[in-house]
Design a protein around this motif. Structure first.
Motif, PDB file in Angstrom:
ATOM      1  N   ILE A 160      37.744  -8.467  40.325  1.00  0.00           N
ATOM      2  CA  ILE A 160      38.315  -7.788  39.094  1.00  0.00           C
ATOM      3  C   ILE A 160      38.403  -8.667  38.034  1.00  0.00           C
ATOM      4  N   HIS A 161      39.176  -9.690  38.298  1.00  0.00           N
ATOM      5  CA  HIS A 161      39.559 -10.743  37.143  1.00  0.00           C
ATOM      6  C   HIS A 161      38.141 -11.395  36.503  1.00  0.00           C
ATOM      7  N   SER A 162      37.176 -11.467  37.471  1.00  0.00           N
ATOM      8  CA  SER A 162      35.949 -12.241  36.948  1.00  0.00           C
ATOM      9  C   SER A 162      35.128 -11.190  36.048  1.00  0.00           C
ATOM     10  N   VAL A 163      35.119  -9.956  36.446  1.00  0.00           N
ATOM     11  CA  VAL A 163      34.244  -9.053  35.710  1.00  0.00           C
ATOM     12  C   VAL A 163      34.868  -8.614  34.268  1.00  0.00           C
ATOM     13  N   ALA A 164      36.388  -8.655  34.254  1.00  0.00           N
ATOM     14  CA  ALA A 164      36.978  -8.653  33.051  1.00  0.00           C
ATOM     15  C   ALA A 164      36.792  -9.750  32.239  1.00  0.00           C
ATOM     16  N   VAL A 165      36.799 -10.939  32.725  1.00  0.00           N
ATOM     17  CA  VAL A 165      36.423 -12.152  31.654  1.00  0.00           C
ATOM     18  C   VAL A 165      34.947 -12.125  31.393  1.00  0.00           C
ATOM     19  N   ASP A 166      34.048 -11.683  32.091  1.00  0.00           N
ATOM     20  CA  ASP A 166      32.662 -11.681  31.869  1.00  0.00           C
ATOM     21  C   ASP A 166      32.405 -10.596  30.746  1.00  0.00           C
ATOM     22  N   PHE A 167      32.943  -9.411  30.910  1.00  0.00           N
ATOM     23  CA  PHE A 167      32.812  -8.536  29.752  1.00  0.00           C
ATOM     24  C   PHE A 167      33.267  -9.078  28.178  1.00  0.00           C
ATOM     25  N   LEU A 168      34.686  -9.738  28.643  1.00  0.00           N
ATOM     26  CA  LEU A 168      34.992 -10.185  27.183  1.00  0.00           C
ATOM     27  C   LEU A 168      34.215 -11.477  26.800  1.00  0.00           C
ATOM     28  N   ALA A 169      33.703 -12.238  27.619  1.00  0.00           N
ATOM     29  CA  ALA A 169      32.661 -13.214  27.145  1.00  0.00           C
ATOM     30  C   ALA A 169      31.377 -12.731  26.588  1.00  0.00           C
ATOM     31  N   CYS A 170      31.089 -11.584  26.927  1.00  0.00           N
ATOM     32  CA  CYS A 170      29.973 -10.924  26.367  1.00  0.00           C
ATOM     33  C   CYS A 170      30.049 -10.130  25.045  1.00  0.00           C
ATOM     34  N   GLY A 171      31.186 -10.327  24.487  1.00  0.00           N
ATOM     35  CA  GLY A 171      31.443  -9.502  23.265  1.00  0.00           C
ATOM     36  C   GLY A 171      32.273  -8.345  23.361  1.00  0.00           C
ATOM     37  N   LEU A 172      32.690  -7.906  24.294  1.00  0.00           N
ATOM     38  CA  LEU A 172      33.641  -6.872  24.242  1.00  0.00           C
ATOM     39  C   LEU A 172      34.887  -7.362  23.423  1.00  0.00           C
ATOM     40  N   TYR A 208      19.957  -6.162  46.760  1.00  0.00           N
ATOM     41  CA  TYR A 208      18.742  -6.533  47.347  1.00  0.00           C
ATOM     42  C   TYR A 208      18.402  -8.228  47.230  1.00  0.00           C
ATOM     43  N   ASN A 209      19.472  -8.870  47.080  1.00  0.00           N
ATOM     44  CA  ASN A 209      19.278 -10.215  46.848  1.00  0.00           C
ATOM     45  C   ASN A 209      18.031 -10.657  46.156  1.00  0.00           C
ATOM     46  N   ASN A 210      17.879  -9.916  44.866  1.00  0.00           N
ATOM     47  CA  ASN A 210      16.912 -10.391  43.961  1.00  0.00           C
ATOM     48  C   ASN A 210      17.165 -10.408  42.417  1.00  0.00           C
ATOM     49  N   THR A 211      18.460 -10.883  42.308  1.00  0.00           N
ATOM     50  CA  THR A 211      19.159 -10.867  40.945  1.00  0.00           C
ATOM     51  C   THR A 211      19.091 -12.299  40.287  1.00  0.00           C
ATOM     52  N   ILE A 212      19.102 -12.373  38.878  1.00  0.00           N
ATOM     53  CA  ILE A 212      19.131 -13.289  38.140  1.00  0.00           C
ATOM     54  C   ILE A 212      20.532 -13.144  37.542  1.00  0.00           C
ATOM     55  N   GLU A 213      21.679 -13.855  37.830  1.00  0.00           N
ATOM     56  CA  GLU A 213      22.800 -13.797  37.448  1.00  0.00           C
ATOM     57  C   GLU A 213      23.039 -14.252  35.965  1.00  0.00           C
ATOM     58  N   ILE A 214      23.742 -13.645  34.916  1.00  0.00           N
ATOM     59  CA  ILE A 214      23.790 -13.960  33.808  1.00  0.00           C
ATOM     60  C   ILE A 214      24.588 -15.223  33.555  1.00  0.00           C
ATOM     61  N   PHE A 215      25.577 -15.504  34.372  1.00  0.00           N
ATOM     62  CA  PHE A 215      26.406 -16.743  34.400  1.00  0.00           C
ATOM     63  C   PHE A 215      25.861 -17.964  35.319  1.00  0.00           C
ATOM     64  N   VAL A 274      18.511 -18.857  29.327  1.00  0.00           N
ATOM     65  CA  VAL A 274      19.407 -19.893  29.143  1.00  0.00           C
ATOM     66  C   VAL A 274      20.121 -19.809  27.785  1.00  0.00           C
ATOM     67  N   ASP A 275      19.025 -19.863  26.807  1.00  0.00           N
ATOM     68  CA  ASP A 275      19.596 -19.921  25.436  1.00  0.00           C
ATOM     69  C   ASP A 275      20.463 -18.646  25.111  1.00  0.00           C
ATOM     70  N   TYR A 276      19.918 -17.606  25.405  1.00  0.00           N
ATOM     71  CA  TYR A 276      20.522 -16.222  25.063  1.00  0.00           C
ATOM     72  C   TYR A 276      22.022 -16.276  25.548  1.00  0.00           C
ATOM     73  N   PHE A 277      22.389 -16.595  26.785  1.00  0.00           N
ATOM     74  CA  PHE A 277      23.683 -16.442  27.369  1.00  0.00           C
ATOM     75  C   PHE A 277      24.479 -17.859  26.789  1.00  0.00           C
ATOM     76  N   ALA A 278      23.933 -18.636  26.405  1.00  0.00           N
ATOM     77  CA  ALA A 278      24.830 -19.907  26.189  1.00  0.00           C
ATOM     78  C   ALA A 278      26.087 -19.694  25.476  1.00  0.00           C
ATOM     79  N   PRO A 279      26.051 -18.920  24.400  1.00  0.00           N
ATOM     80  CA  PRO A 279      27.232 -18.759  23.524  1.00  0.00           C
ATOM     81  C   PRO A 279      28.212 -17.708  24.321  1.00  0.00           C
ATOM     82  N   PHE A 280      27.847 -16.964  25.153  1.00  0.00           N
ATOM     83  CA  PHE A 280      28.869 -16.125  26.093  1.00  0.00           C
ATOM     84  C   PHE A 280      29.290 -17.272  27.241  1.00  0.00           C
ATOM     85  N   ARG A 281      28.543 -18.109  27.476  1.00  0.00           N
ATOM     86  CA  ARG A 281      29.013 -18.769  28.593  1.00  0.00           C
ATOM     87  C   ARG A 281      30.099 -20.001  28.153  1.00  0.00           C
ATOM     88  N   ARG A 282      30.001 -20.298  26.588  1.00  0.00           N
ATOM     89  CA  ARG A 282      31.172 -21.068  26.111  1.00  0.00           C
ATOM     90  C   ARG A 282      32.452 -20.232  26.150  1.00  0.00           C
TER      91      ARG A 282
END
Ligand code: ADP
Ligand code: TRP
Length: 322
Positions: free
Chosen positions: A58-70, A195-202, A272-280
């Motif tokens: 729960i905490h990690s999905v909240a952080v990820d949404f805020l990181a992605c620009g929510l 399906y174990n076939n994902t590319i995780e954004i972080f 990698v470039d696309y998600f770099a600012p979100f990662r920071r």
């Protein structure tokens, strides 16, 4: 202003399918509509039996949404379980929901086929989802194509309730973007954590590169013409390309001479470039859990007062209140 609502289950790390299918289309509407986004934690209980795991997801999905620009200044962001009215509403809806409607749902059948125990909660999941949507009087619901049937169930339930008891609910419209309706995974099936076939954004950049290199392609030789419409590598590349780049690569595919390995290299570096600012931004948020909790508490306050209004109208309509 149009009310737009979507939710996501906290059941693991977010991947490109979640991002392009649901998060990005929803976040693009920030400021244009009255956006409500929530963490579907009651839903996650149908498949996550470990309490510590659930808390952490729960905490990690909240952080990820805020990181992605929510932006909490523009969007009401909350946890489903902070709104108990939703579960009460789901009971009121359940009595107008025919069994057959739920028996037809693919998602339930898929989940039990994958080994999730067939509980009553899993079976009635679409009724709870209808309550999420109807409680907030949502006009539009951005989701990937796999949720289309659940939206049809919601519309059906709302229609039946309104017919029996009067106009209480807004009938919501699904918002499904054709170009990202189904993001393929590295094996060419729908990208999905099950399906174990994902590319995780972080995922860390090395892991992203490794995964991209494993994307399944056909064995057409470099010089042979290729069909971009049947290539999941092309479909993934398209998500990171503008219209000109997309058309140009399509033309090169058709003409022949494209090496899949070169496209993969380019794709990995774009991801990698696309998600770099979100990662920071994500690193900052991870260091500040109190901020994240405060955002969710404020979101819950607002969402709850909306749900209370709807529930009151529904309770009156069915005869529980005068
Ligand atoms: P998963 O299949 O990995 O369990 P979820 O079912 O939790 O993903 O999906 C959360 C949101 O992301 C939903 O709105 C769903 O439609 C969207 N989504 C998930 N996978 C994809 C995909 N491969 N393509 C497009 N949208 C997707
Ligand atoms: N069922 C959705 C999924 O698995 C999550 C969800 C729950 C949802 N309630 C919702 C999505 C309401 C949109 C609106 O992805």
């Amino acid at each position: 202003m149009k009310r737009i609502l979507s939710g996501i289950q906290p059941t693991g790390r977010l991947h490109l399918g979640n991002y392009f299918g649901m998060m990005k289309p929803a976040l693009e509407q920030q400021g244009q509509g009255d956006l409500f986004l929530f963490i579907a934690d009651y839903h996650a209980l149908t498949s996550v039996p470990d309490p510590d795991q659930l808390r952490s997801d729960i905490h990690s999905v909240a952080v990820d949404f805020l990181a992605c620009g929510l932006d909490p200044g523009k969007t009401t962001f909350y946890r489903q379980s902070d709104i108990p009215e939703v579960t009460e509403l789901s009971w009121l809806l359940s009595v107008v929901t025919p069994m057959g409607l739920l028996e037809r749902c693919h998602s339930y059948k898929d989940k039990i086929a994958r080994g999730i125990p067939p509980s009553q909660g899993l079976f009635s999941y679409p009724v709870l989802m209808a309550a999420d949507i109807l409680a907030m009087r949502s006009d539009a619901v951005p989701v990937g194509r796999d949720q289309k049937q659940h939206l049809e169930v919601t519309r059906d339930i709302a229609g039946r309730f309104n017919l029996r008891y009067g106009q209480v609910f807004v009938i919501p419209e699904p918002d499904i973007r054709d170009e990202v309706a189904v993001v393929p995974g590295i094996d060419g099936q729908k990208m999905s954590k099950s399906y174990n076939n994902t590319i995780e954004i972080f995922a860390d950049p090395d892991e992203i590169r490794r995964k991209v290199m494993r994307i399944v392609t056909d064995s057409t030789p470099v010089e042979a013409p290729k069909d971009p419409g049947r290539c999941s590598l092309f479909a993934l590349f398209r998500l990171f390309a503008d219209e000109d780049e997309h058309q140009e690569l399509a033309a090169r595919y058709r003409a022949g001479g494209v090496a899949y390995s070169a496209v993969k290299k380019e794709l990995a570096s774009r991801i990698v470039d696309y998600f770099a600012p979100f990662r920071r931004k994500r690193e900052e948020l991870l260091a500040n859990p109190d901020y994240v909790q405060a955002v969710l508490a404020e979101g819950a306050r607002k969402a709850r007062s909306e749900a209370q209004k709807t529930l009151k109208a529904a309770r009156k309509a069915v005869g529980l209140e005068s």
